[in-house]
Design a protein around this motif. Sequence first.
Motif, short mmCIF file in Angstrom:
data_model
loop_
_atom_site.label_atom_id
_atom_site.label_comp_id
_atom_site.label_asym_id
_atom_site.label_seq_id
_atom_site.Cartn_x
_atom_site.Cartn_y
_atom_site.Cartn_z
N TRP A 18 25.26 -5.64 17.48
CA TRP A 18 26.40 -4.83 17.87
C TRP A 18 27.13 -5.51 19.02
O TRP A 18 26.56 -5.81 20.06
CB TRP A 18 25.97 -3.43 18.32
CG TRP A 18 27.14 -2.53 18.53
CD1 TRP A 18 27.69 -1.69 17.62
CD2 TRP A 18 27.94 -2.40 19.72
NE1 TRP A 18 28.78 -1.05 18.16
CE2 TRP A 18 28.96 -1.46 19.45
CE3 TRP A 18 27.91 -2.98 20.97
CZ2 TRP A 18 29.91 -1.08 20.38
CZ3 TRP A 18 28.87 -2.63 21.91
CH2 TRP A 18 29.85 -1.68 21.60
N TYR A 19 28.38 -5.77 18.79
CA TYR A 19 29.31 -6.23 19.82
C TYR A 19 30.68 -5.78 19.36
O TYR A 19 30.89 -5.51 18.17
CB TYR A 19 29.24 -7.76 20.04
CG TYR A 19 29.61 -8.55 18.82
CD1 TYR A 19 28.65 -8.84 17.85
CD2 TYR A 19 30.90 -8.98 18.60
CE1 TYR A 19 28.97 -9.54 16.70
CE2 TYR A 19 31.24 -9.70 17.46
CZ TYR A 19 30.27 -9.96 16.51
OH TYR A 19 30.60 -10.66 15.38
N ASP A 20 31.61 -5.66 20.28
CA ASP A 20 32.92 -5.15 19.92
C ASP A 20 33.98 -5.81 20.78
O ASP A 20 33.73 -6.22 21.91
CB ASP A 20 32.95 -3.63 20.12
CG ASP A 20 34.17 -2.97 19.50
OD1 ASP A 20 34.60 -3.41 18.41
OD2 ASP A 20 34.69 -2.01 20.11
N GLY A 21 35.17 -5.92 20.22
CA GLY A 21 36.34 -6.38 20.97
C GLY A 21 36.22 -7.79 21.51
O GLY A 21 36.64 -8.06 22.63
N LEU A 22 35.67 -8.70 20.72
CA LEU A 22 35.54 -10.08 21.16
C LEU A 22 36.93 -10.69 21.31
O LEU A 22 37.71 -10.74 20.37
CB LEU A 22 34.70 -10.88 20.15
CG LEU A 22 34.49 -12.37 20.47
CD1 LEU A 22 33.82 -12.57 21.83
CD2 LEU A 22 33.67 -13.02 19.36
N ASP A 23 37.24 -11.10 22.53
CA ASP A 23 38.52 -11.71 22.85
C ASP A 23 38.24 -13.09 23.44
O ASP A 23 37.54 -13.20 24.45
CB ASP A 23 39.28 -10.83 23.86
CG ASP A 23 40.65 -11.38 24.20
OD1 ASP A 23 41.25 -12.07 23.35
OD2 ASP A 23 41.12 -11.12 25.33
N VAL A 24 38.76 -14.13 22.81
CA VAL A 24 38.46 -15.51 23.20
C VAL A 24 39.73 -16.17 23.72
O VAL A 24 40.76 -16.13 23.05
CB VAL A 24 37.89 -16.30 22.00
CG1 VAL A 24 37.52 -17.71 22.41
CG2 VAL A 24 36.69 -15.58 21.39
#
Length: 164
Positions: free
Chosen positions: A69-75
Amino acid sequence: MSGSIDYGKLMHNAMRGLIQNVLEDVRDNGLPGDHHFFITFDTSHPDAELADWLSDRYPEEMTVVMQHWYDGLDVTDEGFAVSLNFGDAPERLYIPYDAIRTFVDPSVEFGLRFESQDEDDEDGDPKPPSGPTDGPGGGAPKPDSDPEPQQQDAEVVSLDRFRK
């Protein structure tokens, strides 16, 4: 032109670019197969952003896990932001690439370790990391794990530990 080529700095920049490329692919396509990441970073880095309770608990470094679970990955070119689950409480983190100390994908026995000159002793030998980590449960503890992980001293982890 300067008197020498700083291969160490060039290699670190290339490795951080590799992490950025991997995270961009995960952002666009999700984590493929069994891939997951253990990311240890310097929580005291001036550009790192994390909840006060996390920086209080882990004043030097912390290991987070990007897996189930992870959310909103912004690179971005400077770092990445992601929301991770800490004991059923989502928290947003921003981790600059130059705050990363280790990046490991145990599913394929891949790992990177960044060493700074501050970590070298007088003999030039690297010192193992010190300070608390939140261990393999990282930012994504398993549902049956303790939501308040015990602090423990950091350890140097061999990739052999994750071999199947």
